[in-house]
Design an enzyme around this catalytic site. Structure first.
Site, PDB file in Angstrom:
ATOM      1  N   CYS A  56      -0.239  -3.168  14.980  1.00  0.00           N
ATOM      2  CA  CYS A  56       0.032  -2.784  13.819  1.00  0.00           C
ATOM      3  C   CYS A  56      -0.416  -3.862  12.871  1.00  0.00           C
ATOM      4  CB  CYS A  56       1.574  -2.411  13.384  1.00  0.00           C
ATOM      5  SG  CYS A  56       1.706  -2.074  11.179  1.00  0.00           S
ATOM      6  N   CYS A  84       6.066  -7.374   6.977  1.00  0.00           N
ATOM      7  CA  CYS A  84       7.161  -6.454   8.112  1.00  0.00           C
ATOM      8  C   CYS A  84       8.061  -7.352   8.448  1.00  0.00           C
ATOM      9  CB  CYS A  84       6.365  -5.587   8.924  1.00  0.00           C
ATOM     10  SG  CYS A  84       7.505  -4.569   9.840  1.00  0.00           S
ATOM     11  N   GLU A 126       0.770  -1.039  -0.027  1.00  0.00           N
ATOM     12  CA  GLU A 126      -0.009  -0.106  -0.046  1.00  0.00           C
ATOM     13  C   GLU A 126       1.004   1.089   0.084  1.00  0.00           C
ATOM     14  OE1 GLU A 126      -2.423  -0.321   3.408  1.00  0.00           O
ATOM     15  OE2 GLU A 126      -3.998  -1.708   2.503  1.00  0.00           O
TER      16      GLU A 126
END
Length: 347
Positions: A121, A114, A94
């Site tokens: 998150c 990640c 994104e």
């Protein structure tokens, strides 16, 4: 047998020039192709209209251009634009365009998923699938620059690396992307308009300082108490605040550039006097400013936005100690937020 072609944008200008010489062509042809790839943003070899058909065919036979594709674009009522960006291998990241009255900021991703495990998150719930290549980061910026010109009649003004991924865990590719973004042969953007946000990897922060980077640095801090920070960001057990502090002091000695601390206040987690006092103390080690970020809850779990009273208590304490503090209100609330954290960020 199908040849696994290399993305031509992985080649430097010198390597492109050498390729053409090796194929009995003029070296300057490499300069032409390089310009098409970067400053003109060519999506295919057929776009290169001042390059002969034979040369384009040769390039097609040897290389690919793994350009991103904006799969879906959502526009918020407040003007925020979120792109779902499809990569050449089908993976999706994104990027976000965040407008204000005076500027437009691109929030870009550096990894698919990640490397870290921040509990608040949404991206951390995805495993890291791979690092983004420099050209894939660059393409996100180009796409948002076009959207900025289309919707707001002016070019992109700022970039923040606050999308998916930990930028310092994709160090070389992030720096190569920034090199092209700031190059006159790329976008020619000032590095002072770029901010790289890290969750705090001391060794890599020191490397940034040693590499004499000119962009700004932000740190997702969220607590200046080790026990609370490790609850919020479990990976930080390996990077205690004492080590982070040392690396930030090193950064400032080498660069003379202030730090921005990104800080979310959560109900019943860090909305107490001890947390406020610890942040004020931590802020005194290195010249800095604090961005208090409104939280976008990703579920009904333990991480919930703190009260306005708690936010105001932070503001009062920080300002009383002469520390610059701003509150970043959440943007794009009517669309899904990137990384669970889409705030009004400015570099």
């Amino acid at each position: 047998m199908q040849i696994d072609k290399k993305d031509i944008r992985a080649l430097s200008k010198e390597q492109l020039r050498d390729f053409f010489v090796a194929n009995n062509d003029k070296a300057f042809r490499g300069n032409q192709v390089y310009e098409w790839l970067w400053s003109k943003g060519a999506h295919s070899f057929e776009d290169m209209t001042n390059v002969s058909k034979g040369t384009r065919t040769m390039l097609e036979a040897n290389f690919v251009i793994n350009h991103i594709k904006v799969d879906t674009m959502q526009r918020s009522e407040d003007g925020t634009v979120k792109n779902a960006v499809r990569l050449h291998d089908g993976l999706v990241v994104e990027s976000v365009l965040i407008p204000t009255n005076t500027r437009t900021t691109a929030c870009v991703s550096s990894q698919v998923g990640c490397s870290l495990d921040c509990n608040f998150c949404a991206t951390a719930r995805l495993k890291r699938m791979r690092n983004l290549e420099p050209a894939e980061i660059y393409d996100q910026v180009i796409a948002i620059d076009k959207e900025s010109r289309l919707y707001y009649n002016h070019p992109l003004s700022n970039i923040v690396f606050m999308g998916m991924g930990e930028p310092l865990m994709n160090y070389n590719n992030v720096l190569k992307a920034i090199e092209m973004i700031t190059s006159p042969e790329g976008l020619g953007m000032s590095p002072k308009r770029i901010m790289v946000s890290t969750s705090g990897v001391p060794k890599m922060i020191k490397k940034l300082a040693d590499d004499d980077v000119k962009f700004k640095l932000a740190v997702s801090l969220h607590s200046a108490i080790d026990e609370i920070r490790s609850r919020i960001m479990p990976f930080s057990e390996n990077f205690p605040l004492a080590d982070l502090r040392e690396s930030l002091e090193y950064w400032y000695r080498k660069t003379k550039s202030k730090i921005s601390y990104e800080y979310v206040v959560w109900k019943d987690i860090n909305d107490n006097k001890a947390s406020i006092d610890a942040l004020v103390k931590f802020c005194k080690y290195v010249p800095c400013k604090v961005n208090l970020i409104e939280y976008n809850p990703i579920d009904d779990g333990e991480f919930q936005q703190a009260s306005e009273e708690s936010i105001n208590a932070y503001i009062k304490a920080l300002e009383a100690s002469g520390i610059v503090v701003k509150v970043r209100r959440s943007r794009g609330k009517d669309i899904d937020a990137a990384c669970g954290q889409l705030a009004n960020k400015e570099a």
